[in-house]
Design a protein around this motif. Structure first.
Motif, PDB file in Angstrom:
ATOM      1  N   ALA A 106       0.859  -1.213  -0.004  1.00  0.00           N
ATOM      2  CA  ALA A 106      -0.074  -0.095   0.053  1.00  0.00           C
ATOM      3  C   ALA A 106       0.826   1.233   0.116  1.00  0.00           C
ATOM      4  CB  ALA A 106      -0.995  -0.085   1.308  1.00  0.00           C
ATOM      5  N   ALA A 107       0.307   2.379  -0.662  1.00  0.00           N
ATOM      6  CA  ALA A 107       1.070   3.727  -0.880  1.00  0.00           C
ATOM      7  C   ALA A 107      -0.032   4.501  -1.412  1.00  0.00           C
ATOM      8  CB  ALA A 107       2.294   3.680  -1.447  1.00  0.00           C
ATOM      9  N   GLY A 108      -0.459   5.548  -0.909  1.00  0.00           N
ATOM     10  CA  GLY A 108      -1.390   6.500  -1.750  1.00  0.00           C
ATOM     11  C   GLY A 108      -0.666   7.165  -2.921  1.00  0.00           C
ATOM     12  N   PRO A 109      -1.545   7.772  -3.885  1.00  0.00           N
ATOM     13  CA  PRO A 109      -1.151   8.312  -4.846  1.00  0.00           C
ATOM     14  C   PRO A 109      -0.253   9.404  -4.752  1.00  0.00           C
ATOM     15  CG  PRO A 109      -3.602   8.075  -5.010  1.00  0.00           C
ATOM     16  CD  PRO A 109      -3.017   7.687  -3.528  1.00  0.00           C
ATOM     17  N   ASP A 110      -0.106  10.243  -3.653  1.00  0.00           N
ATOM     18  CA  ASP A 110       0.812  11.354  -3.484  1.00  0.00           C
ATOM     19  C   ASP A 110       2.018  11.110  -2.526  1.00  0.00           C
ATOM     20  OD1 ASP A 110      -1.222  12.921  -4.945  1.00  0.00           O
ATOM     21  OD2 ASP A 110      -2.183  13.488  -3.086  1.00  0.00           O
ATOM     22  N   GLN A 111       1.908   9.848  -1.921  1.00  0.00           N
ATOM     23  CA  GLN A 111       3.234   9.137  -1.406  1.00  0.00           C
ATOM     24  C   GLN A 111       4.256   8.810  -2.245  1.00  0.00           C
ATOM     25  OE1 GLN A 111       0.761   6.601   0.998  1.00  0.00           O
ATOM     26  NE2 GLN A 111       1.049   7.953   2.716  1.00  0.00           N
ATOM     27  N   LEU A 112       5.122   9.862  -2.974  1.00  0.00           N
ATOM     28  CA  LEU A 112       6.157   9.320  -4.147  1.00  0.00           C
ATOM     29  C   LEU A 112       7.192   8.381  -3.423  1.00  0.00           C
ATOM     30  CD1 LEU A 112       6.447  12.617  -5.900  1.00  0.00           C
ATOM     31  CD2 LEU A 112       4.735  10.895  -6.375  1.00  0.00           C
ATOM     32  N   THR A 113       7.656   8.529  -2.168  1.00  0.00           N
ATOM     33  CA  THR A 113       8.555   7.982  -1.449  1.00  0.00           C
ATOM     34  C   THR A 113       8.159   6.492  -1.433  1.00  0.00           C
ATOM     35  OG1 THR A 113       9.821   9.745  -0.799  1.00  0.00           O
ATOM     36  CG2 THR A 113      10.587   7.831   0.130  1.00  0.00           C
ATOM     37  N   ALA A 114       6.872   6.658  -0.708  1.00  0.00           N
ATOM     38  CA  ALA A 114       6.142   5.052  -0.322  1.00  0.00           C
ATOM     39  C   ALA A 114       5.829   4.292  -1.274  1.00  0.00           C
ATOM     40  CB  ALA A 114       5.027   5.470   0.555  1.00  0.00           C
ATOM     41  N   ARG A 115       5.523   5.060  -2.382  1.00  0.00           N
ATOM     42  CA  ARG A 115       4.974   4.137  -3.827  1.00  0.00           C
ATOM     43  C   ARG A 115       6.361   3.624  -4.244  1.00  0.00           C
ATOM     44  NH1 ARG A 115      -0.135   4.861  -5.379  1.00  0.00           N
ATOM     45  NH2 ARG A 115       0.250   4.104  -7.649  1.00  0.00           N
ATOM     46  N   SER A 116       7.522   4.178  -4.307  1.00  0.00           N
ATOM     47  CA  SER A 116       8.793   3.755  -4.681  1.00  0.00           C
ATOM     48  C   SER A 116       9.177   2.572  -3.991  1.00  0.00           C
ATOM     49  CB  SER A 116       9.834   4.905  -4.848  1.00  0.00           C
ATOM     50  OG  SER A 116      10.975   4.552  -5.240  1.00  0.00           O
ATOM     51  N   ILE A 117       8.967   2.616  -2.555  1.00  0.00           N
ATOM     52  CA  ILE A 117       9.552   1.482  -2.010  1.00  0.00           C
ATOM     53  C   ILE A 117       8.494   0.249  -2.246  1.00  0.00           C
ATOM     54  CG2 ILE A 117       9.653   0.803   0.613  1.00  0.00           C
ATOM     55  CD1 ILE A 117      10.522   3.704   1.257  1.00  0.00           C
ATOM     56  N   ALA A 118       7.296   0.622  -2.143  1.00  0.00           N
ATOM     57  CA  ALA A 118       6.078  -0.405  -2.155  1.00  0.00           C
ATOM     58  C   ALA A 118       6.559  -1.106  -3.769  1.00  0.00           C
ATOM     59  CB  ALA A 118       4.657   0.346  -2.303  1.00  0.00           C
ATOM     60  N   LYS A 119       6.782  -0.220  -4.723  1.00  0.00           N
ATOM     61  CA  LYS A 119       7.105  -0.967  -5.877  1.00  0.00           C
ATOM     62  C   LYS A 119       8.492  -1.857  -5.861  1.00  0.00           C
ATOM     63  CE  LYS A 119       7.781   0.164 -10.994  1.00  0.00           C
ATOM     64  NZ  LYS A 119       7.871   1.233 -12.017  1.00  0.00           N
ATOM     65  N   ALA A 120       9.328  -1.280  -5.144  1.00  0.00           N
ATOM     66  CA  ALA A 120      10.544  -2.383  -5.248  1.00  0.00           C
ATOM     67  C   ALA A 120      10.348  -3.579  -4.352  1.00  0.00           C
ATOM     68  CB  ALA A 120      11.637  -1.505  -4.512  1.00  0.00           C
ATOM     69  N   ARG A 121       9.783  -3.440  -3.437  1.00  0.00           N
ATOM     70  CA  ARG A 121       9.271  -4.650  -2.531  1.00  0.00           C
ATOM     71  C   ARG A 121       8.390  -5.557  -3.402  1.00  0.00           C
ATOM     72  NH1 ARG A 121       7.738  -1.742   3.709  1.00  0.00           N
ATOM     73  NH2 ARG A 121       9.943  -1.518   4.356  1.00  0.00           N
TER      74      ARG A 121
END
Length: 295
Positions: A148-163
């Protein structure tokens, strides 16, 4: 362009036309409503504005124009009903009772407009040419792991994608561990059932997830993380049940109703066009408009 005055506080150069603000009187805007008259009967602006509430549009001007056209059509039909001495008793409907004028228009159309019935051959031809419209939706049985990571959470989305990429690599080697990894990593409540989402049909999930399901085969793991507004998903498609085409006998009456409704609209539009062609209409061009006469 002529200036209306000369400002005595400006230099001679400025008064000669150097960067002067325009003082030209702007033209008046074209009125939204002009006089609307049908064979000498004027339709009031108040009636048009009231009718405009029934015509959603991109802007008020379009709504007003649509309302004016609708009232012109209504007036044409009422005048024709009176000319033919048509009087009909109002009928009761779920939304209320007809007015006497509505009843007269209904009776006029029933008497004057020939609406052909759709034959079985016509229904069958429509069915054969539009089978996709009469098929049940496919059913998917799928599981997922959500990072999970919200649309505006750029850092969190990058981490989520890598995981998600890392877990996909694990699953490619050991697909049987999907349920365990869902329990460990997924941010969705479905983790408690190994990521199982149950049976999914069109509209059950967000569009990106749905597109991914449509491209997968049963027993397949998504090759890359699927991005949605919720984050990144790893999908495993357990089972796919293809949709079935409904038999013609089950949809014949529905098709007949569609075809006859289309025929009704076309025939009534043609009738109104004939009335408009022989009428004196001011303020609205029914014959030249791109808008349908009957909706």
């Amino acid at each position: 362009m002529a200036n209306l005055y000369t400002n005595p506080n400006l230099s001679e150069g400025a008064q000669a036309g150097m960067d002067l603000p325009s003082t030209k009187v702007p033209p008046k805007s074209k009125p939204i409503i002009t006089d609307v008259v049908v064979n000498g009967v004027q339709i009031s602006e108040q009636d048009i504005l009231a009718e405009a509430q029934n015509h959603p549009a991109e802007n008020p001007g379009q709504a007003v124009q649509a309302a004016a056209r609708a009232l012109v059509v209504r007036e044409l039909l009422l005048q024709q009903a009176r000319a033919l001495n048509i009087i009909a008793a109002p009928e009761q409907h779920d939304e209320g009772s007809e007015t006497e004028e509505d009843a007269a228009i209904r009776e006029l159309i029933e008497q004057e407009v020939d609406i052909p019935s759709a034959s079985q051959d016509e229904c069958l031809r429509y069915y054969e040419n539009n089978k996709a419209r009469f098929s049940s939706e496919p059913i998917y049985e799928a599981s997922h792991i959500l990072f999970a990571a919200g649309p505006d959470q750029l850092t969190a989305r990058s981490i989520a994608k890598a995981r998600a990429h890392d877990v996909i690599k694990l699953l490619q080697d050991k697909p049987e561990t999907f349920a365990d990894l869902a329990m460990e990593y997924s941010a969705c409540p479905s983790k408690e059932t190994g990521g199982n989402l149950g049976q999914l049909t069109k509209g059950s999930t967000v569009p990106e997830f749905e597109v991914a399901l449509q491209s997968m085969q049963a027993g397949q793991l998504s090759e890359h993380p699927i991005e949605t507004k919720f984050g990144y998903h790893i999908i495993f498609l357990n089972r796919k049940i293809d949709g079935n085409t409904l038999p013609f006998e089950h949809v014949e009456e529905t098709i007949r109703a569609w075809l006859e409704a289309a025929s009704w609209s076309k025939a009534v539009s043609q009738y109104i066009t004939i009335l408009a062609g022989s009428a004196e209409i001011i303020g609205i061009d029914l014959l030249g408009t791109d808008s349908p006469l009957v909706q």
